[in-house]
Design a protein around this motif. Sequence first.
Motif, PDB file in Angstrom:
ATOM      1  N   MET B 110       0.818  -1.214   0.000  1.00 40.98           N
ATOM      2  CA  MET B 110       0.000   0.000   0.000  1.00 40.98           C
ATOM      3  C   MET B 110       0.852   1.265   0.000  1.00 40.98           C
ATOM      4  O   MET B 110       0.431   2.294  -0.543  1.00 40.98           O
ATOM      5  CB  MET B 110      -0.914  -0.001   1.225  1.00 40.98           C
ATOM      6  N   SER B 112       4.547   1.344  -0.814  1.00 40.71           N
ATOM      7  CA  SER B 112       5.597   1.372  -1.851  1.00 40.71           C
ATOM      8  C   SER B 112       5.087   1.868  -3.196  1.00 40.71           C
ATOM      9  O   SER B 112       5.783   2.590  -3.912  1.00 40.71           O
ATOM     10  CB  SER B 112       6.191  -0.016  -2.034  1.00 40.71           C
ATOM     11  N   THR B 113       3.898   1.475  -3.545  1.00 40.24           N
ATOM     12  CA  THR B 113       3.358   1.850  -4.850  1.00 40.24           C
ATOM     13  C   THR B 113       1.998   2.535  -4.710  1.00 40.24           C
ATOM     14  O   THR B 113       1.141   2.417  -5.579  1.00 40.24           O
ATOM     15  CB  THR B 113       3.243   0.618  -5.765  1.00 40.24           C
ATOM     16  N   GLY B 114       1.825   3.240  -3.614  1.00 42.00           N
ATOM     17  CA  GLY B 114       0.544   3.883  -3.355  1.00 42.00           C
ATOM     18  C   GLY B 114       0.500   5.316  -3.855  1.00 42.00           C
ATOM     19  O   GLY B 114       1.437   6.088  -3.656  1.00 42.00           O
ATOM     20  N   LEU B 116       0.890   6.937  -6.643  1.00 35.47           N
ATOM     21  CA  LEU B 116       2.007   7.484  -7.421  1.00 35.47           C
ATOM     22  C   LEU B 116       1.531   8.543  -8.403  1.00 35.47           C
ATOM     23  O   LEU B 116       2.256   9.475  -8.738  1.00 35.47           O
ATOM     24  CB  LEU B 116       2.721   6.353  -8.153  1.00 35.47           C
ATOM     25  N   GLY B 130       3.950   9.444  -0.214  1.00 26.92           N
ATOM     26  CA  GLY B 130       5.340   9.787  -0.494  1.00 26.92           C
ATOM     27  C   GLY B 130       6.136  10.044   0.772  1.00 26.92           C
ATOM     28  O   GLY B 130       7.294   9.630   0.881  1.00 26.92           O
ATOM     29  N   ARG B 133       7.030   6.763   2.260  1.00 29.77           N
ATOM     30  CA  ARG B 133       8.158   6.147   1.547  1.00 29.77           C
ATOM     31  C   ARG B 133       9.470   6.818   1.951  1.00 29.77           C
ATOM     32  O   ARG B 133      10.483   6.143   2.175  1.00 29.77           O
ATOM     33  CB  ARG B 133       7.943   6.267   0.033  1.00 29.77           C
ATOM     34  N   ALA B 167      15.301  -0.436  -1.536  1.00 28.18           N
ATOM     35  CA  ALA B 167      13.958   0.146  -1.638  1.00 28.18           C
ATOM     36  C   ALA B 167      13.393  -0.075  -3.032  1.00 28.18           C
ATOM     37  O   ALA B 167      12.209  -0.415  -3.202  1.00 28.18           O
ATOM     38  CB  ALA B 167      14.014   1.642  -1.323  1.00 28.18           C
ATOM     39  N   ALA B 168      14.259   0.075  -4.037  1.00 27.98           N
ATOM     40  CA  ALA B 168      13.813  -0.145  -5.418  1.00 27.98           C
ATOM     41  C   ALA B 168      13.392  -1.597  -5.621  1.00 27.98           C
ATOM     42  O   ALA B 168      12.390  -1.875  -6.305  1.00 27.98           O
ATOM     43  CB  ALA B 168      14.923   0.221  -6.398  1.00 27.98           C
ATOM     44  N   ILE B 169      14.118  -2.520  -5.029  1.00 26.58           N
ATOM     45  CA  ILE B 169      13.744  -3.929  -5.126  1.00 26.58           C
ATOM     46  C   ILE B 169      12.348  -4.149  -4.539  1.00 26.58           C
ATOM     47  O   ILE B 169      11.492  -4.812  -5.132  1.00 26.58           O
ATOM     48  CB  ILE B 169      14.776  -4.816  -4.391  1.00 26.58           C
ATOM     49  N   GLN B 171      10.001  -1.882  -4.153  1.00 31.23           N
ATOM     50  CA  GLN B 171       9.004  -1.221  -5.003  1.00 31.23           C
ATOM     51  C   GLN B 171       8.735  -2.046  -6.257  1.00 31.23           C
ATOM     52  O   GLN B 171       7.584  -2.179  -6.686  1.00 31.23           O
ATOM     53  CB  GLN B 171       9.502   0.189  -5.352  1.00 31.23           C
ATOM     54  N   GLY B 172       9.787  -2.608  -6.821  1.00 30.54           N
ATOM     55  CA  GLY B 172       9.608  -3.466  -7.993  1.00 30.54           C
ATOM     56  C   GLY B 172       8.795  -4.710  -7.659  1.00 30.54           C
ATOM     57  O   GLY B 172       7.932  -5.132  -8.443  1.00 30.54           O
ATOM     58  N   MET B 173       9.062  -5.288  -6.493  1.00 29.29           N
ATOM     59  CA  MET B 173       8.267  -6.452  -6.072  1.00 29.29           C
ATOM     60  C   MET B 173       6.807  -6.067  -5.923  1.00 29.29           C
ATOM     61  O   MET B 173       5.895  -6.824  -6.281  1.00 29.29           O
ATOM     62  CB  MET B 173       8.809  -7.009  -4.746  1.00 29.29           C
ATOM     63  N   VAL B 175       5.172  -3.646  -7.534  1.00 33.11           N
ATOM     64  CA  VAL B 175       4.575  -3.489  -8.865  1.00 33.11           C
ATOM     65  C   VAL B 175       4.220  -4.854  -9.441  1.00 33.11           C
ATOM     66  O   VAL B 175       3.099  -5.083  -9.922  1.00 33.11           O
ATOM     67  CB  VAL B 175       5.540  -2.758  -9.825  1.00 33.11           C
TER      68      VAL B 175
END
Lengths: 205, 205
Positions: B110, B112-114, B116, B130, B133, B167-169, B171-173, B175
Amino acid sequence: MSERIKPRGRPRSFDRADALHKAMLLFWRHGYEGTSIADLTGAMGVTPPTLYAAFGSKEKLYREALRHYAKDEGSDRSIPGGSNIRAEVEAYLRSCARNFSDPAKPGGCMVSTGSLQCAVENQPAKDAAGEMRARALQSFTARLRQAKKQGELRDEAEPAVLARYYAAIIQGMSVQASDGASRADLDAMVDVAMGAWPGKARKRT
Amino acid sequence: MSERIKPRGRPRSFDRADALHKAMLLFWRHGYEGTSIADLTGAMGVTPPTLYAAFGSKEKLYREALRHYAKDEGSDRSIPGGSNIRAEVEAYLRSCARNFSDPAKPGGCMVSTGSLQCAVENQPAKDAAGEMRARALQSFTARLRQAKKQGELRDEAEPAVLARYYAAIIQGMSVQASDGASRADLDAMVDVAMGAWPGKARKRT
DNA sequence: ATTATTATCTAGCGATCGATATTTAAATGA
DNA sequence: TCATTTAAATATCGATCGCTAGATAATAAT
């Protein structure tokens, strides 16, 4: 060859390609649900019936904007497919780092982090973006498979897994660029990410 | 200590915590803009004035739902902070892989990719996500800095960069889980991602 | 000149948006 | 008992949503 015969009725009074580009920029920055028809017609300088006559519906316009983005802004446009797959991937990531953080454009990637959440009735919009992500993952996997066959990738490397991994890096870069990360921030991430490239086993700390 | 004196007026006829939980699930799956007040009141089993009396506004409810998510679903709940920072990070990523792909819950994270992307008028919602994050990135960086000071991390490792990378990992997970990726998919990505952990230099293919 | 064809705008459709004024209900304190 | 306090639902508010019927304008074909 491209002799375009003149169409019958009243000619268009606006530039369809330019209008599509403007729609893309709005959808990119604000998402499908965050962009209203009024926003779109305002940016295009036309009225709603004109938009609907030219693009069909909000959803169709969104799908067309996604395709336009992939062609016009896709970071893959100019990466030469050489014989060094590692360099090719790194160049691709660096082009993402540059594009996602361009201050002149919306932060992040319209596809990588587009329409991740939406209302039930807007599921088609999420599907449109999700299908593009799936296609990108698929073609990336295929490229790695080809590279492996050509001996540019170690035997133990799994193309599908590696593709998912670098897709995650791109998606993470997109999230962080959307939050304001700089090109330097993203480039530093790429440095680390390339360290996971399949190679000799290494000692741990 | 926790002697709760009885309040004066008419008592609540619904469970506020349960209502908040249901709101969180809706915002998690459909986002801020994809969730309407009607959706929320429907799930809670109350009418709009009751929701507004209890939570103030849609935005305040969203912020409270985000905080509830971080406490209740945050993947950080149960990772023991030991003396092996590498194992700690890996365990954290694996808990994300498991939670993000739980079929019983909305896919992904919720936070990491909320939110955007959102309309201009809903910028406060994007800011809320944001900021969470940013806080998570900050505390992750601090943890890595501490680990470095305690000698668990090599001298050349940069905590801020490493934090952004993992963090990017995550966020990618998020997505990819939102797109339907399985736990196995995400776990395989973690395998690769941990290969970038700062260690001895390694030969390239 | 007339007809056919296509594009455009004016005006507004029904539905839904987030939010609330008002009234009624259920509790405690005096 | 009865005033006070808090919470609930009824019934909507004005604004905006995506979208379109109908009239008008501008071109090409006849």
